[in-house]
Design a protein around this motif. Structure first.
Motif, PDB file in Angstrom:
ATOM      1  N   THR A 177       4.081  14.373   8.679  1.00 51.04           N
ATOM      2  CA  THR A 177       3.935  13.773   7.362  1.00 51.04           C
ATOM      3  C   THR A 177       4.025  12.262   7.488  1.00 51.04           C
ATOM      4  OG1 THR A 177       5.022  15.690   6.349  1.00 51.04           O
ATOM      5  CG2 THR A 177       4.820  13.708   5.006  1.00 51.04           C
ATOM      6  N   VAL A 178       3.226  11.566   6.695  1.00 43.83           N
ATOM      7  CA  VAL A 178       3.297  10.110   6.659  1.00 43.83           C
ATOM      8  C   VAL A 178       3.469   9.652   5.218  1.00 43.83           C
ATOM      9  CG1 VAL A 178       0.776   9.871   6.551  1.00 43.83           C
ATOM     10  CG2 VAL A 178       2.168   7.943   7.308  1.00 43.83           C
ATOM     11  N   VAL A 179       4.273   8.634   5.030  1.00 43.40           N
ATOM     12  CA  VAL A 179       4.470   8.041   3.717  1.00 43.40           C
ATOM     13  C   VAL A 179       4.463   6.527   3.870  1.00 43.40           C
ATOM     14  CG1 VAL A 179       6.995   8.059   3.845  1.00 43.40           C
ATOM     15  CG2 VAL A 179       5.877   8.043   1.625  1.00 43.40           C
ATOM     16  N   GLN A 180       3.882   5.847   2.899  1.00 43.36           N
ATOM     17  CA  GLN A 180       3.895   4.389   2.856  1.00 43.36           C
ATOM     18  C   GLN A 180       4.324   3.956   1.457  1.00 43.36           C
ATOM     19  OE1 GLN A 180       0.194   2.617   4.077  1.00 43.36           O
ATOM     20  NE2 GLN A 180       0.109   3.737   6.004  1.00 43.36           N
ATOM     21  N   GLY A 181       5.055   2.856   1.388  1.00 37.83           N
ATOM     22  CA  GLY A 181       5.490   2.355   0.092  1.00 37.83           C
ATOM     23  C   GLY A 181       6.424   1.186   0.248  1.00 37.83           C
ATOM     24  N   CYS A 182       7.119   0.857  -0.836  1.00 36.55           N
ATOM     25  CA  CYS A 182       8.112  -0.221  -0.837  1.00 36.55           C
ATOM     26  C   CYS A 182       9.438   0.314  -0.313  1.00 36.55           C
ATOM     27  CB  CYS A 182       8.308  -0.752  -2.248  1.00 36.55           C
ATOM     28  SG  CYS A 182       6.816  -1.411  -3.036  1.00 36.55           S
ATOM     29  N   SER A 183      10.197  -0.540   0.369  1.00 37.65           N
ATOM     30  CA  SER A 183      11.437  -0.082   0.974  1.00 37.65           C
ATOM     31  C   SER A 183      12.452  -1.209   1.088  1.00 37.65           C
ATOM     32  CB  SER A 183      11.151   0.491   2.369  1.00 37.65           C
ATOM     33  OG  SER A 183      12.341   0.820   3.057  1.00 37.65           O
ATOM     34  N   THR A 184      13.719  -0.833   1.121  1.00 39.74           N
ATOM     35  CA  THR A 184      14.755  -1.769   1.526  1.00 39.74           C
ATOM     36  C   THR A 184      14.768  -1.853   3.046  1.00 39.74           C
ATOM     37  OG1 THR A 184      16.390   0.006   1.537  1.00 39.74           O
ATOM     38  CG2 THR A 184      16.181  -1.259  -0.501  1.00 39.74           C
ATOM     39  N   SER A 244      13.086  15.103   2.614  1.00 32.97           N
ATOM     40  CA  SER A 244      13.200  15.508   1.214  1.00 32.97           C
ATOM     41  C   SER A 244      11.831  15.679   0.571  1.00 32.97           C
ATOM     42  CB  SER A 244      14.027  14.467   0.450  1.00 32.97           C
ATOM     43  OG  SER A 244      14.264  14.887  -0.855  1.00 32.97           O
ATOM     44  N   LEU A 245      10.920  14.741   0.831  1.00 32.53           N
ATOM     45  CA  LEU A 245       9.570  14.857   0.283  1.00 32.53           C
ATOM     46  C   LEU A 245       8.836  16.059   0.867  1.00 32.53           C
ATOM     47  CD1 LEU A 245       8.133  11.220   0.088  1.00 32.53           C
ATOM     48  CD2 LEU A 245       8.513  12.817  -1.795  1.00 32.53           C
ATOM     49  N   TRP A 246       9.043  16.312   2.161  1.00 33.51           N
ATOM     50  CA  TRP A 246       8.386  17.447   2.808  1.00 33.51           C
ATOM     51  C   TRP A 246       8.837  18.761   2.176  1.00 33.51           C
ATOM     52  CZ3 TRP A 246      10.698  21.303   5.863  1.00 33.51           C
ATOM     53  CH2 TRP A 246       9.810  22.124   6.556  1.00 33.51           C
ATOM     54  N   LYS A 282       0.853  -1.181   0.000  1.00 36.15           N
ATOM     55  CA  LYS A 282       0.000   0.000   0.000  1.00 36.15           C
ATOM     56  C   LYS A 282       0.893   1.237   0.000  1.00 36.15           C
ATOM     57  CE  LYS A 282      -4.228  -1.686   2.211  1.00 36.15           C
ATOM     58  NZ  LYS A 282      -5.203  -1.447   3.306  1.00 36.15           N
ATOM     59  N   THR A 283       0.441   2.283  -0.663  1.00 32.10           N
ATOM     60  CA  THR A 283       1.293   3.450  -0.804  1.00 32.10           C
ATOM     61  C   THR A 283       0.511   4.746  -0.681  1.00 32.10           C
ATOM     62  OG1 THR A 283       2.926   4.518  -2.235  1.00 32.10           O
ATOM     63  CG2 THR A 283       1.063   3.466  -3.318  1.00 32.10           C
ATOM     64  N   CYS A 284       1.142   5.740  -0.069  1.00 31.59           N
ATOM     65  CA  CYS A 284       0.536   7.062   0.055  1.00 31.59           C
ATOM     66  C   CYS A 284       1.594   8.057   0.476  1.00 31.59           C
ATOM     67  CB  CYS A 284      -0.608   7.057   1.065  1.00 31.59           C
ATOM     68  SG  CYS A 284      -0.065   6.790   2.776  1.00 31.59           S
ATOM     69  N   PHE A 285       1.284   9.328   0.290  1.00 30.61           N
ATOM     70  CA  PHE A 285       2.096  10.429   0.797  1.00 30.61           C
ATOM     71  C   PHE A 285       1.125  11.487   1.289  1.00 30.61           C
ATOM     72  CE2 PHE A 285       4.146  14.616  -0.283  1.00 30.61           C
ATOM     73  CZ  PHE A 285       4.936  14.650   0.852  1.00 30.61           C
ATOM     74  N   ALA A 286       1.091  11.695   2.609  1.00 29.14           N
ATOM     75  CA  ALA A 286       0.096  12.586   3.205  1.00 29.14           C
ATOM     76  C   ALA A 286       0.771  13.641   4.061  1.00 29.14           C
ATOM     77  CB  ALA A 286      -0.895  11.783   4.038  1.00 29.14           C
ATOM     78  N   PRO A 287       0.988  14.857   3.520  1.00 25.01           N
ATOM     79  CA  PRO A 287       1.532  15.949   4.338  1.00 25.01           C
ATOM     80  C   PRO A 287       0.480  16.453   5.321  1.00 25.01           C
ATOM     81  CG  PRO A 287       0.968  16.737   2.146  1.00 25.01           C
ATOM     82  CD  PRO A 287       0.764  15.248   2.131  1.00 25.01           C
ATOM     83  N   ASN A 288       0.951  17.064   6.411  1.00 22.76           N
ATOM     84  CA  ASN A 288       0.070  17.604   7.459  1.00 22.76           C
ATOM     85  C   ASN A 288      -0.841  16.527   8.033  1.00 22.76           C
ATOM     86  OD1 ASN A 288       1.102  20.232   7.220  1.00 22.76           O
ATOM     87  ND2 ASN A 288      -0.260  20.659   5.497  1.00 22.76           N
ATOM     88  N   CYS A 316       7.436  -3.534   3.157  1.00 21.67           N
ATOM     89  CA  CYS A 316       6.530  -2.386   3.102  1.00 21.67           C
ATOM     90  C   CYS A 316       6.827  -1.491   4.298  1.00 21.67           C
ATOM     91  CB  CYS A 316       5.074  -2.846   3.149  1.00 21.67           C
ATOM     92  SG  CYS A 316       4.575  -3.894   1.761  1.00 21.67           S
ATOM     93  N   ILE A 317       6.947  -0.207   4.049  1.00 20.14           N
ATOM     94  CA  ILE A 317       7.323   0.722   5.103  1.00 20.14           C
ATOM     95  C   ILE A 317       6.235   1.762   5.332  1.00 20.14           C
ATOM     96  CG2 ILE A 317       8.494   2.386   3.589  1.00 20.14           C
ATOM     97  CD1 ILE A 317      10.613   2.685   5.843  1.00 20.14           C
ATOM     98  N   SER A 318       6.092   2.168   6.567  1.00 20.88           N
ATOM     99  CA  SER A 318       5.276   3.321   6.928  1.00 20.88           C
ATOM    100  C   SER A 318       6.152   4.228   7.771  1.00 20.88           C
ATOM    101  CB  SER A 318       4.036   2.889   7.717  1.00 20.88           C
ATOM    102  OG  SER A 318       3.306   4.022   8.143  1.00 20.88           O
ATOM    103  N   GLN A 319       6.353   5.472   7.328  1.00 19.11           N
ATOM    104  CA  GLN A 319       7.180   6.427   8.043  1.00 19.11           C
ATOM    105  C   GLN A 319       6.327   7.620   8.458  1.00 19.11           C
ATOM    106  OE1 GLN A 319      10.538   7.580   5.596  1.00 19.11           O
ATOM    107  NE2 GLN A 319      11.848   6.110   6.638  1.00 19.11           N
ATOM    108  N   VAL A 320       6.411   7.953   9.725  1.00 16.70           N
ATOM    109  CA  VAL A 320       5.742   9.146  10.244  1.00 16.70           C
ATOM    110  C   VAL A 320       6.811  10.109  10.710  1.00 16.70           C
ATOM    111  CG1 VAL A 320       4.180  10.091  11.975  1.00 16.70           C
ATOM    112  CG2 VAL A 320       3.705   7.858  10.960  1.00 16.70           C
TER     113      VAL A 320
END
Length: 218
Positions: free
Chosen positions: A161-168, A209-211, A121-127, A146-150
Motif C-alpha cells: 500500500t502507498v499513501v501520500q499526503g501532509c505529515s508532521t 490502520s488504513l489498510w 500531492k495526495t493519494c491512497f493506493a491499496p495493492n 509532504c510524506i510518501s509511505q510504502v
C-alpha cells in the motif's frame, strides 16, 4: 591486578550477551490496550513499545488500534499525524525498558483545522507500491512536510500500500521500519519532502490502520 581486570571483562561480556529484554506482543482493533504473550526481543531491540493509531474519515473516528511489541528506543515518545482529503491519521508511541512492562498511554497530537500554507500531492493506493496523482491537499497545523509511505505486508494476506499526503516531521523517522505483528510482518518505508507539491515518491503504523479500513470496506 591483571586477574581482577580479566574477571571484570569476562563479567561485562557475560552481562552484555546474556541478558535479553522480553516484551508483550499483541494487537487490538479497539480503544483498549491489548494483552498478549511475552516474547524475547531480538538483538538491537531495547524497549517495549506501545503504539496507538486513530484513523478519522469525514471528522468521524472509523478505526483505533493498539500495538505492543519489542522495538528500538528511537521509536519512543513519538507523536504525529498524516492528513489526506477528508481523512486524518493520528499516531503516538510510548516505551518502557523492563521485562514485559506496560508503557504509559501514548499521547496523540491535538486537532487543528488551521491551514499552514503548504500543499502536498495526495493519494491512497491499496495493492500498489506507487501512485501517480494530481490531487492536492492543503496542510494544516504542524503538518509541514509532504510524506510518501510504502507499506509491504507479509503474512496470510500479503499486500502493498502507498499513501501520500501532509505529515508532521515525526512520522518521517525512521525512514525504514519493520514491525512483527503476530503472523504478519510489516515493512514500512518513508520519504518526506518540505518542498510542497514537488514530492518524490518512495506511525507503521498509520498505513496499517488504513489498510485494515480498506479491507473492511472490501
Amino acid at each position: 591486578m591483571s586477574s581482577c581486570l580479566l574477571i571484570t571483562c569476562l563479567l561485562s561480556a557475560i552481562a552484555a550477551t546474556g541478558y535479553s529484554l522480553s516484551c508483550i506482543e499483541c494487537t487490538s482493533l479497539s480503544d483498549t490496550v491489548c494483552k498478549g504473550e511475552s516474547k524475547t526481543c531480538s538483538a538491537g531491540n531495547d524497549s517495549c513499545i506501545l503504539s496507538y493509531v486513530v484513523t478519522s474519515i469525514g471528522g468521524m473516528e472509523i478505526s483505533k488500534m493498539y500495538t505492543r511489541q519489542c522495538g528500538q528506543s528511537n521509536l519512543c515518545s513519538k507523536t504525529g499525524s498524516i492528513s489526506l482529503p477528508n481523512g486524518r491519521i493520528k499516531a503516538g508511541t510510548s516505551c518502557c525498558k523492563t521485562n514485559d512492562c506496560m508503557p504509559t498511554d501514548p499521547i496523540l497530537p491535538t486537532d487543528s483545522n488551521e491551514k499552514n500554507g503548504i500543499m502536498c500531492k495526495t493519494c491512497f493506493a491499496p495493492n500498489s507500491k506507487s501512485c501517480d496523482t494530481d490531487l492536492i491537499t492543503e496542510c494544516i497545523g504542524n503538518e509541514n512536510v509532504c510524506i510518501s509511505q510504502v507499506t509491504t505486508i507479509q503474512g496470510d494476506v500479503p499486500s502493498s500500500t502507498v499513501v501520500q499526503g501532509c505529515s508532521t516531521k515525526e512520522m518521517c523517522e525512521p525512514a525504514r521500519q519493520v514491525w512483527n505483528l503476530g503472523k504478519m510482518t510489516v515493512y514500512l518505508e518513508n520519504t518526506c519532502s518540505n518542498t510542497g507539491i514537488n514530492i518524490q515518491p518512495n506511525l507503521l503504523l498509520a498505513i496499517i490502520s488504513l489498510w485494515l479500513f480498506w479491507k473492511l470496506l472490501c
